[in-house]
Scaffold this active site. Structure first.
Site, PDB file in Angstrom:
ATOM      1  N   ASP A   1      22.273  98.785  39.798  1.00 44.64           N
ATOM      2  CA  ASP A   1      21.243  97.736  39.848  1.00 44.64           C
ATOM      3  C   ASP A   1      19.954  98.298  40.416  1.00 44.64           C
ATOM      4  O   ASP A   1      18.863  98.071  39.866  1.00 44.64           O
ATOM      5  CB  ASP A   1      21.728  96.523  40.635  1.00 44.64           C
ATOM      6  CG  ASP A   1      22.073  96.827  42.088  1.00 44.64           C
ATOM      7  OD1 ASP A   1      22.442  97.978  42.388  1.00 44.64           O
ATOM      8  OD2 ASP A   1      21.989  95.897  42.916  1.00 44.64           O
TER       9      ASP A   1
ATOM     10  N   GLU B   1      19.097  99.572  46.774  1.00 44.81           N
ATOM     11  CA  GLU B   1      18.672  98.240  46.328  1.00 44.81           C
ATOM     12  C   GLU B   1      17.424  97.796  47.088  1.00 44.81           C
ATOM     13  O   GLU B   1      16.435  97.351  46.499  1.00 44.81           O
ATOM     14  CB  GLU B   1      19.800  97.233  46.550  1.00 44.81           C
ATOM     15  CG  GLU B   1      19.398  95.776  46.389  1.00 44.81           C
ATOM     16  CD  GLU B   1      20.352  94.837  47.104  1.00 44.81           C
ATOM     17  OE1 GLU B   1      19.997  94.357  48.208  1.00 44.81           O
ATOM     18  OE2 GLU B   1      21.442  94.584  46.569  1.00 44.81           O
TER      19      GLU B   1
END
Length: 379
Positions: free
Chosen positions: A123, A62
């Site tokens: 993500d 991330e």
């Protein structure tokens, strides 16, 4: 007279030679002192993003994906390459064209550094694919665009499942989010509408074309009271509070309010999402403060919001003309500025940079999710 004529011919020839040389446009990069401060604190020279608030000094996929985005917005090709190279060397064995990046890397048992968790996180995978596609387009680097498309294929092959009532969707990761048949754990903040629009534009397959609408449906269905949960569990019988995290909306969900504000007003699905964020914003306006933790079913709130919340809500507060909340946000931002932002953790920094960059109009997303940046304009 002959010498004068010769001089003229020499200068004329020199002029033609210079005119034939390729013209290099001046690099347009508006100083971004906040990003410089973040990078000096959290980004190492080799491109590794470090979260120093953890004892393992972890690096997450991330964090790498966010640093890639900020480098692209900042027109910093060198930083982009550093972060990408580190990610491929340490998180994606064989490179991102053939391997999803592991999500967690850091100090093992207080000693050497290495992988802490080989599972991937979608993500970051989606953000990395998006960043590669846009870097390829904006910088005209085909290698990046090809790598982004290859990563999209890996996501589709390894991180997708058929959810009851929603069809094929990207799970939070390939392992650990399908605890039993027809039960799936989902994170609404993993699926920004603008990002899925851009990926759909890059791949005309039915799967990617369905993702924008499916993600909006999931966000709206999981937020009936106007409060977005951090996590939600999808079952055959419908949505239920997440089987692990419960019915709280907090540090994950705050991103949904930010992503919503960034989505182009021309996106036809955007209006459907307004009801999913309105309850939170209405309560925050009444309280003159962001909500650190809120029960998404009752609206009961608790806690003291982290500094990043006071930036993440600003774009939407401006849009909704939430005057009391805006006054509180600005007051807290003033205190943080006086403290020179020294109190910000890695995650607060990320929320801050996304929101501050947006408020300073460094970037926008068009209705197809394409990144619009200021440095593409003449200096």
């Amino acid at each position: 007279m002959r010498e004068s004529s010769m001089t003229v011919r020499v200068f004329f020839g020199l002029f033609l030679a210079l005119a034939a040389l390729p013209v290099f446009a001046k690099e347009c990069r508006k100083p971004w002192p906040e990003l410089q401060a973040f990078e000096s604190r959290h980004v190492q020279p080799d491109g590794r993003v470090v979260d120093f608030s953890t004892p393992e000094q972890i690096t997450t996929s991330e964090g790498q994906s966010y640093a890639l985005f900020f480098a692209l917005v900042n027109n910093d090709k060198a930083r982009f390459k550093q972060v990408l190279d580190w990610t491929e060397r340490h998180l994606a064995m064989g490179g991102l064209a053939v391997s999803l990046p592991s999500w967690k890397w850091g100090r093992i048992n207080g000693k050497q550094f290495g992988l802490l968790d080989a599972n991937s996180a979608s993500d970051s995978d989606l953000w990395i694919a998006y960043n590669l596609l846009e870097a390829g387009r904006l910088w005209n680097i085909k290698e990046y665009e090809d790598k982004g498309r290859a990563l999209m294929k890996l996501i589709q092959q390894q991180e997708v499942a058929s959810l009851p009532g929603y069809g094929d969707m990207v799970l939070p990761g390939p392992m650990g989010f399908n605890p039993s048949p027809d039960v799936y754990r989902m994170n609404p903040s993993y699926l920004p509408l603008f990002m899925l629009r851009r990926l759909a534009a890059a791949d005309p397959s039915d799967f990617w074309q369905r993702q924008p609408e499916a993600s909006v449906r999931l966000i709206v269905d999981s937020s009936p009271k106007g409060f977005v949960p951090d996590w939600i569990t999808v079952t055959k019988a419908g949505l239920i509070p997440d089987i692990e995290k419960g019915k709280v909306g907090s540090y994950d969900a705050i991103r949904v309010y930010l992503w919503y504000a960034m989505t182009s007003p021309q996106d036809p699905l955007r209006n459907r999402m307004k009801q999913a964020v309105f309850g939170y914003m209405q309560l925050a306006e009444r309280l003159s403060e962001p909500l650190e933790r809120v029960d998404v079913q009752t609206g009961i709130w608790e806690g003291h919001p982290a500094p990043g919340f006071f930036y993440a809500l600003e774009p939407l507060a401006v849009e909704l003309k939430s005057s009391r909340l805006l006054k509180a946000l600005k007051a807290r931002q003033g205190v943080l500025k006086q403290e020179k932002l020294a109190s910000l953790t890695y995650y607060d920094w990320v929320l801050y940079l996304y929101a501050k960059g947006w408020m300073d109009k460094r970037y926008r997303f068009d209705k197809q999710g394409a990144l619009q940046v200021t440095w593409t304009k003449p200096c």
